[in-house]
Scaffold this motif. Structure first.
Motif, mmCIF file in Angstrom:
data_model
loop_
_atom_site.group_PDB
_atom_site.id
_atom_site.type_symbol
_atom_site.label_atom_id
_atom_site.label_comp_id
_atom_site.label_asym_id
_atom_site.label_seq_id
_atom_site.Cartn_x
_atom_site.Cartn_y
_atom_site.Cartn_z
ATOM 1 N N LEU A 141 9.537 7.494 -7.136
ATOM 2 C CA LEU A 141 10.632 6.857 -7.217
ATOM 3 C C LEU A 141 10.768 5.338 -7.384
ATOM 4 N N ASP A 142 9.867 4.851 -8.115
ATOM 5 C CA ASP A 142 9.710 3.374 -8.487
ATOM 6 C C ASP A 142 9.727 3.181 -10.166
ATOM 7 N N PRO A 143 10.684 2.442 -10.547
ATOM 8 C CA PRO A 143 10.549 2.218 -12.056
ATOM 9 C C PRO A 143 9.289 1.420 -12.259
ATOM 10 N N ALA A 191 6.575 2.741 -11.739
ATOM 11 C CA ALA A 191 5.719 3.903 -12.094
ATOM 12 C C ALA A 191 4.129 3.731 -11.919
ATOM 13 N N ASN A 192 3.806 3.220 -11.009
ATOM 14 C CA ASN A 192 2.545 2.845 -10.448
ATOM 15 C C ASN A 192 1.935 4.278 -10.124
ATOM 16 N N LEU A 193 2.791 4.953 -9.220
ATOM 17 C CA LEU A 193 2.155 6.582 -9.240
ATOM 18 C C LEU A 193 1.797 7.291 -10.104
ATOM 19 N N GLY A 196 0.846 -1.426 -0.008
ATOM 20 C CA GLY A 196 0.050 0.011 0.156
ATOM 21 C C GLY A 196 0.918 1.172 -0.088
ATOM 22 N N LYS A 197 2.161 1.163 -0.457
ATOM 23 C CA LYS A 197 2.988 2.535 -0.362
ATOM 24 C C LYS A 197 2.512 3.416 -1.393
ATOM 25 N N THR A 198 2.095 2.931 -2.476
ATOM 26 C CA THR A 198 1.700 4.047 -3.570
ATOM 27 C C THR A 198 0.408 4.544 -3.344
ATOM 28 N N THR A 199 -0.661 3.606 -2.886
ATOM 29 C CA THR A 199 -1.825 3.982 -2.384
ATOM 30 C C THR A 199 -1.720 5.143 -1.180
ATOM 31 N N ILE A 242 7.846 11.007 -1.266
ATOM 32 C CA ILE A 242 8.402 10.082 -2.139
ATOM 33 C C ILE A 242 7.952 8.838 -2.036
ATOM 34 N N ASP A 243 7.377 8.221 -3.039
ATOM 35 C CA ASP A 243 6.891 6.920 -3.274
ATOM 36 C C ASP A 243 7.935 6.051 -3.582
ATOM 37 N N CYS A 244 8.489 5.430 -2.711
ATOM 38 C CA CYS A 244 9.545 4.360 -2.893
ATOM 39 C C CYS A 244 9.407 2.758 -3.492
HETATM 40 MG MG LIG Z 1 4.231 1.029 -5.271
#
Ligand SMILES: [Mg+2]
Ligand SMILES: Nc1ncnc2c1ncn2[C@@H]1O[C@H](COP(=O)(O)OP(=O)(O)OP(=O)(O)O)[C@@H](O)[C@H]1O
Length: 266
Positions: free
Chosen positions: A39-41, A43-45, A15-18, A133-135
């Motif tokens: 900051l995630d390849p 790219a969900n965010l 649930g990081k991106t959410t 920052i979304d990791c």
């Molecule tokens: Mg994520």
């Protein structure tokens, strides 16, 4: 006073991106100026924010990091990497799959865990109250960059079996960074996500309370189908009436309280 906060857990799908998206929009609704950084390849965010880069029209965080290497002092145009999403009324720096090569292209760089920190210069940071920052779900150089650039960390934990797997590892990374590169890094809070009525879920929340005490947020995020719908609609849960949206607004209020308490140092 600004605060840079990483949403981190090396476990996938917790649930990081959410959390990054909905905490960001909830902070906006509370009148704060917010920049989201993907900051995630995966790219969900960026996808959540309806960012379509089919024709490579816009530069992303991976271009920014590649440009930054070796010529950080010349990097005066970070603002050109910032996009605005109208529907959610929020600024963000998008990501793309090229960021997956970061480990490779950062490997020979001196002080490679400080690239993001040096990129987020005062003239950018000063425009915002919060930079979130979304990791990505791994423990490599990108996570280091996020933690070193941050003043605080939020750790979402999925309230399911095996929730504690790997948490010790994340805690020790956090401690290591605090002991070496960033002594003032703060744990803003641990956030139970996807909580449901099962005993397993309740037990995890209890155990988190024992372990983290006042670092556990008072609000928990429940499991709800709306979370997935919200991603598909590219619209934050906080922008229409539903339980999880209200929970994220309550978390944003706790974040403001927790970060303001320390006179804006977090
Ligand atoms: Mg994520
Ligand atoms: N409260 C919730 N209730 C139900 N589903 C949720 C909830 N929060 C997130 N989800 C869904 O769970 C999945 C994983 O969530 P999310 O992408 O936020 O996790 P993540 O930690 O960012 O994953 P990754 O590690 O891959 O980056 C998504 O499909 C998301 O829509």
């Amino acid at each position: 006073m600004y605060k840079i906060i990483s949403i981190a857990n090396q476990k996938g799908g917790v649930g990081k991106t959410t959390t990054a998206m909905n905490v960001g929009v909830a902070l906006r609704l509370a009148g704060k100026r917010v920049l989201l950084v993907d900051l995630d390849p995966q790219a969900n965010l960026s996808t959540y924010l309806d960012f379509d880069n089919t024709y490579d029209k816009y530069p992303t965080i991976s271009h920014l990091m590649m440009t930054a290497i070796g010529q950080i002092n010349k990097l005066n145009d970070v603002k050109q990497y910032i996009r605005h999403n109208e529907l959610n009324d929020i600024d963000f720096i998008p990501s793309d799959i090229d960021l997956a090569n970061a480990d490779f292209y950062l490997s020979g760089v001196i002080s490679r865990e400080t690239v993001l920190k040096r990129m987020l210069k005062n003239e950018i940071v000063g425009d915002y109250d919060y930079i979130i920052i979304d990791c990505l779900p791994s423990l490599g150089v990108l996570l280091m960059n996020a933690l070193v650039a941050s003043s605080g960390v939020i750790i979402p934990v999925q309230a399911q079996k095996f929730a504690f797997d790997g948490l010790g590892m994340l805690n020790s990374i956090f401690e290591q960074i605090r002991d070496t590169l960033k002594p003032d890094l703060e744990l803003v809070g641990v956030l139970p996500t996807m909580v449901d009525n099962t005993n397993a879920s309740k037990r995890i929340v209890e155990k988190l309370k024992e372990n983290y005490r006042d670092k556990l947020f008072n609000t928990v995020i429940h499991r709800a189908a709306e979370a997935v719908e919200s991603t598909d609609k590219h619209k934050s849960l906080c922008l229409y009436k539903n339980r999880v949206g209200e929970e994220y607004k309550a978390i944003a209020a706790e974040i403001i309280e927790r970060t303001d308490q320390k006179n804006g140092t977090v």
